[in-house]
Design a protein around this motif. Structure first.
Motif, mmCIF file in Angstrom:
data_model
loop_
_atom_site.group_PDB
_atom_site.id
_atom_site.type_symbol
_atom_site.label_atom_id
_atom_site.label_comp_id
_atom_site.label_asym_id
_atom_site.label_seq_id
_atom_site.Cartn_x
_atom_site.Cartn_y
_atom_site.Cartn_z
ATOM 1 N N ALA A 1 2.847 -35.811 -13.150
ATOM 2 C CA ALA A 1 4.288 -35.580 -13.219
ATOM 3 C C ALA A 1 5.004 -36.545 -14.159
ATOM 4 N N GLN A 2 4.308 -37.519 -14.713
ATOM 5 C CA GLN A 2 4.938 -38.373 -15.714
ATOM 6 C C GLN A 2 5.334 -37.556 -16.940
ATOM 7 N N CYS A 3 4.517 -36.560 -17.265
ATOM 8 C CA CYS A 3 4.732 -35.811 -18.500
ATOM 9 C C CYS A 3 5.202 -34.378 -18.281
ATOM 10 N N HIS A 4 4.897 -33.827 -17.102
ATOM 11 C CA HIS A 4 5.271 -32.423 -16.845
ATOM 12 C C HIS A 4 5.160 -32.158 -15.352
ATOM 13 N N ASN A 5 5.682 -31.045 -14.909
ATOM 14 C CA ASN A 5 5.550 -30.682 -13.503
ATOM 15 C C ASN A 5 4.070 -30.597 -13.127
ATOM 16 N N HIS A 6 3.758 -31.115 -11.945
ATOM 17 C CA HIS A 6 2.354 -31.154 -11.517
ATOM 18 C C HIS A 6 1.820 -29.727 -11.357
ATOM 19 N N PRO A 7 0.693 -29.401 -12.003
ATOM 20 C CA PRO A 7 0.191 -28.017 -11.931
ATOM 21 C C PRO A 7 -0.437 -27.649 -10.590
ATOM 22 N N LEU A 8 -0.847 -28.650 -9.793
ATOM 23 C CA LEU A 8 -1.560 -28.372 -8.550
ATOM 24 C C LEU A 8 -0.840 -28.885 -7.316
ATOM 25 N N ALA A 9 0.346 -29.421 -7.486
ATOM 26 C CA ALA A 9 1.099 -29.950 -6.346
ATOM 27 C C ALA A 9 2.577 -29.676 -6.558
ATOM 28 N N ALA A 10 3.380 -30.036 -5.572
ATOM 29 C CA ALA A 10 4.812 -29.715 -5.615
ATOM 30 C C ALA A 10 5.614 -30.705 -6.445
ATOM 31 N N TRP A 11 4.990 -31.799 -6.902
ATOM 32 C CA TRP A 11 5.755 -32.821 -7.622
ATOM 33 C C TRP A 11 6.200 -32.320 -8.993
ATOM 34 N N THR A 12 7.446 -32.623 -9.315
ATOM 35 C CA THR A 12 7.987 -32.254 -10.626
ATOM 36 C C THR A 12 8.217 -33.505 -11.451
ATOM 37 N N GLN A 13 8.415 -33.289 -12.738
ATOM 38 C CA GLN A 13 8.703 -34.420 -13.614
ATOM 39 C C GLN A 13 10.036 -35.063 -13.228
ATOM 40 N N LYS A 14 10.960 -34.257 -12.762
ATOM 41 C CA LYS A 14 12.239 -34.809 -12.328
ATOM 42 C C LYS A 14 12.041 -35.713 -11.111
ATOM 43 N N ASP A 15 11.200 -35.280 -10.165
ATOM 44 C CA ASP A 15 10.891 -36.126 -9.006
ATOM 45 C C ASP A 15 10.398 -37.497 -9.458
ATOM 46 N N PHE A 16 9.497 -37.469 -10.415
ATOM 47 C CA PHE A 16 8.890 -38.718 -10.871
ATOM 48 C C PHE A 16 9.946 -39.655 -11.459
ATOM 49 N N TYR A 17 10.789 -39.139 -12.313
ATOM 50 C CA TYR A 17 11.789 -39.996 -12.953
ATOM 51 C C TYR A 17 12.848 -40.469 -11.956
ATOM 52 N N GLN A 18 13.126 -39.657 -10.972
ATOM 53 C CA GLN A 18 14.075 -40.093 -9.948
ATOM 54 C C GLN A 18 13.510 -41.260 -9.136
ATOM 55 N N MET A 19 12.209 -41.258 -8.922
ATOM 56 C CA MET A 19 11.578 -42.389 -8.245
ATOM 57 C C MET A 19 11.523 -43.604 -9.169
ATOM 58 N N ALA A 20 11.238 -43.373 -10.442
ATOM 59 C CA ALA A 20 11.162 -44.477 -11.398
ATOM 60 C C ALA A 20 12.499 -45.191 -11.530
ATOM 61 N N ALA A 21 13.577 -44.483 -11.270
ATOM 62 C CA ALA A 21 14.911 -45.086 -11.393
ATOM 63 C C ALA A 21 15.126 -46.223 -10.403
ATOM 64 N N TYR A 22 14.340 -46.280 -9.336
ATOM 65 C CA TYR A 22 14.455 -47.389 -8.383
ATOM 66 C C TYR A 22 13.986 -48.710 -8.997
ATOM 67 N N PHE A 23 13.238 -48.601 -10.094
ATOM 68 C CA PHE A 23 12.761 -49.803 -10.784
ATOM 69 C C PHE A 23 13.393 -49.915 -12.177
ATOM 70 N N GLY A 24 14.531 -49.230 -12.357
ATOM 71 C CA GLY A 24 15.151 -49.197 -13.673
ATOM 72 C C GLY A 24 15.987 -50.399 -14.027
ATOM 73 N N ALA A 25 16.187 -51.306 -13.071
ATOM 74 C CA ALA A 25 17.039 -52.475 -13.341
ATOM 75 C C ALA A 25 16.232 -53.755 -13.464
ATOM 76 N N ILE A 26 14.962 -53.621 -13.815
ATOM 77 C CA ILE A 26 14.146 -54.823 -14.051
ATOM 78 C C ILE A 26 13.417 -54.666 -15.374
ATOM 79 N N ASN A 27 12.999 -55.790 -15.904
ATOM 80 C CA ASN A 27 12.224 -55.806 -17.136
ATOM 81 C C ASN A 27 11.015 -56.702 -16.913
ATOM 82 N N THR A 28 9.839 -56.207 -17.244
ATOM 83 C CA THR A 28 8.634 -57.016 -17.085
ATOM 84 C C THR A 28 8.125 -57.552 -18.424
ATOM 85 N N ASP A 29 8.871 -57.343 -19.491
ATOM 86 C CA ASP A 29 8.484 -57.885 -20.800
ATOM 87 C C ASP A 29 9.067 -59.275 -21.053
#
Length: 670
Positions: free
Chosen positions: A236-264
């Motif tokens: 789901a990082q790149c596209h809707n999961h072909p074998l499960a219910a996860w979508t790319q939107k789901d993935f990015y919505q979860m990633a947003a919980y870590f959007g206010a940090i930088n590890t570089d």
């Protein structure tokens, strides 16, 4: 008379033929004595061996939910009941109970990560107490060996490595993780710390988890969901999961919980580059010291206070616009899941997002958190999970025994994520204490756990068992202590500037901090990979060295070991992928066991196993001592006669160690 290796290889097969088949398992010594084949000893004393150096006690904290023996027995009985029900529905039966010699070796390998010594085996076998198995579980689960093998297990799962790139050493993280295990930190608290940690490698251990995927926030999230929730969302990082219910939107919505940090940590790296990029002059400080000071101080989690996650520019679905900001939202496996108390409104303050995510993920009522760790620990004990693979728990109804998985989940919650207490239940079950099964044919149906699976030792179990033969149980006293060298580089000033960096460099040089312990030094080791630690890297007395090998447990060696090390040859993970260890066999392993340095060490007069056998008063007791040491049992009558015969013909005890080490039975957990 001189014997060839090929002859010894044949003899190894003869001496322990059929030992790995549960139906033809080695006879119980007590049964043999009843048949009159083996005389019982006049006094059930342990096989002689050199007196071990007492290992340091494990700094264990009192369990959060210490159960009474009655509570453990009741929970274990419920496991047995559910397993029996599952087998009954399929018309299958449980395996016969495992013998004492099988159980003692199995428990030492599964709970302490090594085979028992001859003394430990004989003491257990001759113990008449009816509750000796429960006592052995309690003994091992509170031992230093338990801490060591749990670190190996978690290190494989979390991909713990010594070098995080650009000379950044992770020793503070490694020792923090070891401390959490030794203190018996509840799993939910430990994971919460990993997800919410902030600071730098110089003194904040748990930042090592998120910095493992520095600069790759999407990969980091994918690994997090897979490890802790069994959610297979990588596609789901790149596209809707072909074998499960996860979508790319789901993935990015979860990633947003870590959007206010930088590890570089780009600002700190810019300051560092401004110093190290200067041309060297006669007045310049030691560049090596400068690197050691800068590296752990620039590798950090930086709070941004602003959510920077946006949908990718090539986002192709009509539920969001490419490049648009992403609003955080938690995933759910069903609509009913959202009614769980784990789901609370998403905070609006970006600074609170990570904590909210960690609260949800580690909540007892998260739909998958307790199930995932319970399923993983079951696999660790039985060789197969109730629901495979452990990285994909989207549909719990696909479990081999859904009722069993549900009960394990409820028990994990009942003991408040105390991993020791949970394992006390599992290892006290009759299901675990039955004879092992050979690899099942999953095409004909799921494995329903009539007993544990017969399985090969892991690389770490094999190496640590070798150490038990060579060094003895005192191997647990050798502990790496490399974090202090990194902590000594910590800069406490609120802002990293050239002046504060240079001040720390002067302090390090003045006090010779790098000379006291190698700590932060890099460089490749023998034949590539991480170098072996030096004696100064160990707390107290360093471990012995034989044939160029440091005889310390796998947890107290580089993570991972160098490429040509015994551990890597036997399948230790390179820590690039989660659960990357392997128990697959191969020709290099056979050659290493037959002709490698490890075999030379085991067969040397300095090895603990040979010193112990040599002290026995008769050839019969010498043979018995070796069998106890390698295989955890006494030899059968036939094995005893063959061994005594070849010893009479000129074979030496060192040759017999070669035979037993190369036998099928040694390398397997049965």
């Amino acid at each position: 008379m001189k014997f060839s290796r090929s002859f010894c290889a044949v003899l190894a097969t003869v001496l322990v033929a059929g030992a790995l088949c549960p139906a033809d398992a080695a006879p119980n010594p007590r049964r043999l004595r009843r048949l009159g084949e083996i005389p019982a000893p006049a006094t059930p004393a342990p096989v002689p061996a050199p007196a071990p150096v007492a290992p340091k006690p494990a700094p264990a904290r009192v369990a959060q939910t210490k159960q009474s023996p009655a509570q453990v027995a009741a929970a274990a009985a419920q496991i047995d009941k559910l397993v029996l029900a599952g087998l009954g529905k399929a018309g299958q039966h449980v395996n016969a109970p495992a013998t004492d010699d099988q159980i003692v070796r199995r428990m030492y390998l599964d709970l302490a990560g090594r085979i028992p010594t001859a003394e430990e085996t004989s003491a257990f076998i001759y113990d008449k107490a009816p509750d000796k198995r429960a006592k052995l579980v309690d003994q091992l689960i509170g031992s230093a060996g338990y801490n060591s093998q749990m670190f190996n297990w978690l290190g494989d799962m979390l991909r713990v490595i010594d070098d995080n790139g650009k000379g950044v050493k992770t020793y503070v993280y490694e020792e923090w993780l070891k401390d959490q295990i030794a203190e018996n930190r509840p799993w939910n608290e430990l994971v919460h710390d990993l997800l919410t940690a902030q600071g730098k490698f110089a003194n904040d251990g748990p930042v090592g988890y998120l910095l493992r995927d520095k600069g790759m926030p999407l990969d980091s999230l994918s690994n997090t969901l897979t490890i802790f929730l069994g959610a297979n969302v990588a596609c789901a990082q790149c596209h809707n999961h072909p074998l499960a219910a996860w979508t790319q939107k789901d993935f990015y919505q979860m990633a947003a919980y870590f959007g206010a940090i930088n590890t570089d940590y780009p600002k700190a790296q810019k300051v560092a580059k401004g110093i190290t990029g200067k041309k060297k002059t006669e007045t310049d400080v030691n560049r090596q010291v400068l690197t050691h000071v800068i590296s752990p101080n620039v590798a950090a989690i930086e709070e941004l206070h602003k959510n920077k996650v946006t949908f990718p520019s090539d986002y192709k679905y009509d539920n969001a616009k490419p490049g648009a900001p992403v609003a955080p939202q938690l995933i759910a496996w069903s609509e009913q899941d959202k009614n769980s108390p784990a789901y609370v409104p998403t905070p609006q303050n970006p600074d609170e997002l990570r904590t909210a995510f960690a609260d949800w993920l580690t909540h007892a009522e998260n739909p998958r958190f307790a199930t995932t760790i319970a399923n993983r620990l079951w696999k660790r004990a039985f060789g197969m999970a109730v629901l495979e693979p452990v990285t994909d728990l989207d549909d719990l109804n696909k479990a081999a025994n859904p009722e069993l998985l549900a009960f394990l989940t409820s028990e994990m919650k009942r003991v408040h994520f105390d991993l020791r207490e949970f394992q006390r239940i599992v290892f006290n079950s009759q299901t675990y204490q039955r004879m092992a099964s050979t690899t099942p044919d999953l095409a004909s149906g799921p494995y329903l756990f009539p007993g544990p699976l017969l399985r090969r030792m892991t690389a770490e179990q094999t190496w640590d068992s070798v150490l038990t033969l060579v060094v003895g149980p005192q191997v647990d006293q050798y502990k790496l202590e490399r974090a202090d060298a990194i902590k000594a580089m910590n800069i406490t000033a609120p802002k990293l500037t050239p002046d504060v960096i240079m001040a720390k460099v002067e302090e390090v040089e003045k006090n010779h901090l790098l000379q006291r312990r190698r700590g932060g030094q890099g460089g490749g080791g023998k034949k590539g990979g991480n170098p072996d630690p030096i004696p100064a890297d160990y707390e107290g007395e360093p471990p012995p060295r034989f044939e160029g090998m440091t005889m310390a447990r796998a947890s107290e060696l580089p993570q991972p070991a160098r490429e040509a090390h015994f551990l890597r040859m036997f399948g230790q993970s390179d820590k690039q992928l989660t659960d990357g260890g392997s128990t697959e066999g191969g020709v290099p392993q056979v050659l290493m066991m037959m002709n490698g340095d490890v075999q030379k060490v085991i067969g040397s007069n300095a090895s603990s196993v040979l010193r112990s056998a040599a002290k026995a008063s008769t050839p019969e007791l010498k043979v018995e001592s070796l069998y106890f040491s390698f295989l955890g049992r006494r030899p059968t009558l036939q094995e005893r006669q063959i061994a005594l015969g070849v010893l009479t013909d000129g074979l030496k005890l060192a040759d017999l160690t070669w035979i037993l080490f190369n036998s099928r039975e040694f390398i397997f957990v049965q």
